[in-house]
Write a protein that holds these residues in place. Structure first.
Motif, PDB file in Angstrom:
ATOM      1  N   PHE A  26       0.925  -1.209   0.161  1.00  0.00           N
ATOM      2  CA  PHE A  26       0.020  -0.057  -0.227  1.00  0.00           C
ATOM      3  C   PHE A  26       0.988   1.195  -0.055  1.00  0.00           C
ATOM      4  N   VAL A  27       0.349   2.098  -1.161  1.00  0.00           N
ATOM      5  CA  VAL A  27       1.362   3.349  -1.044  1.00  0.00           C
ATOM      6  C   VAL A  27       1.444   4.231   0.190  1.00  0.00           C
ATOM      7  N   ASN A  28       0.272   4.125   1.039  1.00  0.00           N
ATOM      8  CA  ASN A  28       0.437   4.960   2.318  1.00  0.00           C
ATOM      9  C   ASN A  28       0.394   4.101   3.386  1.00  0.00           C
ATOM     10  N   PRO A  29       1.008   4.462   4.662  1.00  0.00           N
ATOM     11  CA  PRO A  29       1.347   3.629   5.889  1.00  0.00           C
ATOM     12  C   PRO A  29      -0.034   3.532   6.610  1.00  0.00           C
ATOM     13  N   PRO A  30      -0.273   2.474   7.225  1.00  0.00           N
ATOM     14  CA  PRO A  30      -1.507   2.301   8.174  1.00  0.00           C
ATOM     15  C   PRO A  30      -1.769   3.201   9.321  1.00  0.00           C
ATOM     16  N   VAL A  31      -2.857   3.775   9.493  1.00  0.00           N
ATOM     17  CA  VAL A  31      -3.140   4.554  10.679  1.00  0.00           C
ATOM     18  C   VAL A  31      -3.351   3.779  11.686  1.00  0.00           C
ATOM     19  N   VAL A  32      -2.420   3.585  12.758  1.00  0.00           N
ATOM     20  CA  VAL A  32      -2.263   2.710  14.059  1.00  0.00           C
ATOM     21  C   VAL A  32      -3.083   3.419  15.108  1.00  0.00           C
ATOM     22  N   HIS A  33      -4.182   2.996  15.446  1.00  0.00           N
ATOM     23  CA  HIS A  33      -4.866   3.432  16.661  1.00  0.00           C
ATOM     24  C   HIS A  33      -4.352   2.749  17.831  1.00  0.00           C
ATOM     25  N   ALA A  34      -3.471   3.202  18.775  1.00  0.00           N
ATOM     26  CA  ALA A  34      -2.852   2.137  19.844  1.00  0.00           C
ATOM     27  C   ALA A  34      -2.728   2.832  21.193  1.00  0.00           C
ATOM     28  N   SER A  35      -3.195   1.874  22.219  1.00  0.00           N
ATOM     29  CA  SER A  35      -2.585   1.965  23.427  1.00  0.00           C
ATOM     30  C   SER A  35      -1.908   0.944  23.829  1.00  0.00           C
ATOM     31  N   THR A  36      -2.557  -0.348  23.989  1.00  0.00           N
ATOM     32  CA  THR A  36      -1.887  -1.636  24.156  1.00  0.00           C
ATOM     33  C   THR A  36      -1.269  -2.159  23.080  1.00  0.00           C
ATOM     34  N   VAL A  37       0.003  -2.666  23.325  1.00  0.00           N
ATOM     35  CA  VAL A  37       0.726  -3.521  22.419  1.00  0.00           C
ATOM     36  C   VAL A  37       0.974  -4.846  22.866  1.00  0.00           C
ATOM     37  N   LEU A  38       0.742  -5.699  22.323  1.00  0.00           N
ATOM     38  CA  LEU A  38       0.853  -7.410  23.127  1.00  0.00           C
ATOM     39  C   LEU A  38       2.440  -7.727  22.834  1.00  0.00           C
ATOM     40  N   PHE A  39       2.851  -8.420  23.904  1.00  0.00           N
ATOM     41  CA  PHE A  39       4.291  -9.142  23.720  1.00  0.00           C
ATOM     42  C   PHE A  39       4.031 -10.556  23.780  1.00  0.00           C
ATOM     43  N   PRO A  40       4.866 -11.414  22.924  1.00  0.00           N
ATOM     44  CA  PRO A  40       4.754 -12.546  22.719  1.00  0.00           C
ATOM     45  C   PRO A  40       4.965 -13.535  23.977  1.00  0.00           C
ATOM     46  N   ASP A  41       5.785 -13.204  25.097  1.00  0.00           N
ATOM     47  CA  ASP A  41       6.087 -14.060  26.318  1.00  0.00           C
ATOM     48  C   ASP A  41       6.587 -12.848  27.409  1.00  0.00           C
ATOM     49  N   ALA A  42       6.694 -13.413  28.555  1.00  0.00           N
ATOM     50  CA  ALA A  42       6.872 -12.744  29.629  1.00  0.00           C
ATOM     51  C   ALA A  42       8.348 -11.990  29.613  1.00  0.00           C
ATOM     52  N   ALA A  43       9.234 -12.757  28.971  1.00  0.00           N
ATOM     53  CA  ALA A  43      10.693 -12.325  29.006  1.00  0.00           C
ATOM     54  C   ALA A  43      10.631 -11.057  28.117  1.00  0.00           C
ATOM     55  N   THR A  44       9.998 -11.058  26.736  1.00  0.00           N
ATOM     56  CA  THR A  44       9.859 -10.100  25.880  1.00  0.00           C
ATOM     57  C   THR A  44       9.367  -8.822  26.687  1.00  0.00           C
ATOM     58  N   MET A  45       8.521  -9.231  27.322  1.00  0.00           N
ATOM     59  CA  MET A  45       7.656  -7.965  27.967  1.00  0.00           C
ATOM     60  C   MET A  45       8.592  -7.131  29.200  1.00  0.00           C
ATOM     61  N   ALA A  46       9.263  -7.991  30.123  1.00  0.00           N
ATOM     62  CA  ALA A  46      10.055  -7.721  30.902  1.00  0.00           C
ATOM     63  C   ALA A  46      11.190  -6.860  30.341  1.00  0.00           C
ATOM     64  N   ASN A  47      11.568  -7.302  29.305  1.00  0.00           N
ATOM     65  CA  ASN A  47      12.934  -6.488  28.639  1.00  0.00           C
ATOM     66  C   ASN A  47      12.412  -5.243  27.792  1.00  0.00           C
ATOM     67  N   ARG A  48      11.110  -5.258  27.753  1.00  0.00           N
ATOM     68  CA  ARG A  48      10.454  -4.278  26.615  1.00  0.00           C
ATOM     69  C   ARG A  48      11.395  -4.714  25.217  1.00  0.00           C
ATOM     70  N   ALA A  49      11.586  -5.845  24.920  1.00  0.00           N
ATOM     71  CA  ALA A  49      12.630  -6.258  23.732  1.00  0.00           C
ATOM     72  C   ALA A  49      11.853  -6.363  22.471  1.00  0.00           C
ATOM     73  N   GLN A  50      11.071  -5.335  22.200  1.00  0.00           N
ATOM     74  CA  GLN A  50      10.306  -5.350  20.771  1.00  0.00           C
ATOM     75  C   GLN A  50      10.175  -3.743  20.517  1.00  0.00           C
ATOM     76  N   ARG A  51       9.952  -3.640  19.199  1.00  0.00           N
ATOM     77  CA  ARG A  51      10.006  -2.236  18.586  1.00  0.00           C
ATOM     78  C   ARG A  51       9.082  -1.377  19.326  1.00  0.00           C
ATOM     79  N   TYR A  52       7.895  -1.841  19.248  1.00  0.00           N
ATOM     80  CA  TYR A  52       6.754  -0.876  19.837  1.00  0.00           C
ATOM     81  C   TYR A  52       6.130  -1.688  21.008  1.00  0.00           C
ATOM     82  N   THR A  53       6.059  -0.854  22.245  1.00  0.00           N
ATOM     83  CA  THR A  53       5.736  -1.380  23.657  1.00  0.00           C
ATOM     84  C   THR A  53       4.382  -0.631  24.108  1.00  0.00           C
ATOM     85  N   TYR A  54       4.138   0.634  23.718  1.00  0.00           N
ATOM     86  CA  TYR A  54       2.830   1.231  24.086  1.00  0.00           C
ATOM     87  C   TYR A  54       2.511   2.381  23.210  1.00  0.00           C
ATOM     88  N   GLY A  55       1.392   2.563  23.340  1.00  0.00           N
ATOM     89  CA  GLY A  55       1.035   3.825  22.245  1.00  0.00           C
ATOM     90  C   GLY A  55       1.675   5.171  22.418  1.00  0.00           C
TER      91      GLY A  55
END
Ligand SMILES: *Cc1c(COP(=O)(O)O)cnc(C)c1O
Length: 388
Positions: A26-55
């Protein structure tokens, strides 16, 4: 995506900020409406080890606009905030502490002055105003505790130019931070960081949004200032709404061609106004008659569509006659939209520069209408002033 750094402004505006291959083509980026972002597991959550963590900490939508602005400004990072005024107040809060001293240009946007005089003073920051033509002379006003030198060039309403490289050099000599409100020129016509500024501020409400329907601000920092600026943004929680961010990114795509038209029409009207009886002075940096013209020519690559005229004598009654006679120009604040606007300028707040120019000042925002129609509208307004 190919490297856009060596491409022309309009090519960059068309492609900066989003690579279609990142989102299904798609030519244009998506409009992301966000507060919560889910983490795949507890360790990723504890380390905030992903690009997006909260809106509040950024989304693909805010990243798209921030990346586009970084490309235009040549900055290390950009924060997106809910208004141009927030784009002024957040960096000031980020870098000033109790006991610090702020130097503010006297021709600054009025709400910036108000913030400094009320909230910053209450928080223990001392504030002094300096004349816009001070140049390297700013050194004499610097104190051991001067932390920030705030510039805005051209100045609000009266368009005085500042010698930004000279001011930046003097400020850096005493390790102060230089901020610039660059709303008038946009990063297309002036790139503050290339001229020694540390933090470049925009009311994206103006030309980037371009349609008088969105409020947004951007603040871009060099390497020295990016981390503290980003930290303050996260600490204050002052994030912008996704639909507004998207609309500004959309506005950027056409900003180059819109600005060319704003520039051309405003300059045509400004030159014509210089020859009109009843007009004492035209305040537009691209006019050779303008005192700051040489600085504008040296540092800027274009002029936007807002300038002022000084009527030849009179006062409030003449100013109101001018405004009330206008048919196409609307009476309203802000600028950078597609429609023309006029405002009676009030300079009573100025501290060290003259507020009296020998007649009322009318600020004109030149929109995208046909110049002949705007000219006829102004002719009618000048006739109404003569009839007072
Ligand atoms: C309009 C303006 C602002 C503030 O922008 P808003 O989005 O209206 O809050 C800041 N600085 C300058 C120079 C402006 O003209």
């Amino acid at each position: 995506m190919t490297d856009l750094r060596d491409k022309g402004d309009n090519t960059r505006l068309a492609h900066l900020g989003h690579d279609p291959r990142d989102f299904h083509g798609f030519v244009n980026p998506p409009v992301v409406h966000a507060s919560t972002v889910l983490f795949p597991d507890a360790a990723t959550m504890a380390n905030r080890a992903q690009r997006y963590t909260y809106g509040t900490r950024g989304t693909p939508t805010t990243d798209a606009l921030a990346d586009a602005i970084d490309g235009l400004e040549g900055s290390e990072g950009t924060i997106i905030v809910p208004s141009g005024l927030a784009a002024v107040t957040i960096p000031l809060l980020a870098f000033l502490s109790a006991g610090d001293h702020l130097l503010l240009v006297d021709t600054v946007y009025h709400p910036t002055r108000h913030f400094a005089d009320t909230m910053l003073r209450r928080l223990g920051v001392s504030v002094d105003y300096y004349p816009p033509d001070i140049g390297a002379g700013i050194a004499a006003l610097m104190k051991p505790n001067t932390r920030v030198v705030f510039t805005e060039s051209p100045g609000s309403n009266t368009f005085e130019m500042q010698d930004i490289p000279a001011i930046a050099a003097a400020a850096h000599e005493r390790s102060a931070i230089v901020m610039m409100d660059n709303t008038w020129a946009t990063p297309l016509y002036f790139r503050p960081l290339d001229h020694g500024v540390d933090i470049s501020i925009h009311a994206a409400t103006k030309y980037p949004a371009g349609h008088s329907d969105i409020l947004l601000g951007t603040v871009s920092a060099n390497e020295r200032c990016w981390k503290p600026l980003h930290d303050a943004h996260i600490t204050l929680g002052c994030c912008a709404a996704p639909d507004d961010v998207y609309q500004v990114l959309r506005g950027l795509r056409t900003m180059g061609v819109r600005l060319e038209r704003h520039q051309q029409s405003a300059l045509a009207l400004a030159s014509w106004l210089e020859t009109q009886p009843g007009v004492k002075e035209v305040l537009h940096p691209a006019l050779e008659s303008f005192p700051g013209h040489a600085l504008w020519k040296r540092d800027f690559s274009g002029a936007s569509g807002i300038f002022s005229i000084v009527l030849d004598g009179g006062g409030r009654e003449e100013a109101h006659a001018f405004l009330d006679a206008l048919q196409i120009f609307g009476l309203g604040y802000s600028w950078g939209g597609y429609e023309s606007l006029a405002v009676h300028v009030n300079l009573e707040d100025r501290a060290v520069t003259p507020g009296d120019r020998g007649g009322p000042i009318i600020r004109l925002q030149i929109g995208l209408e046909d110049v002949a129609d705007l000219k006829a509208d102004i002719e009618g307004a000048l006739a109404a002033v003569r009839a007072v």
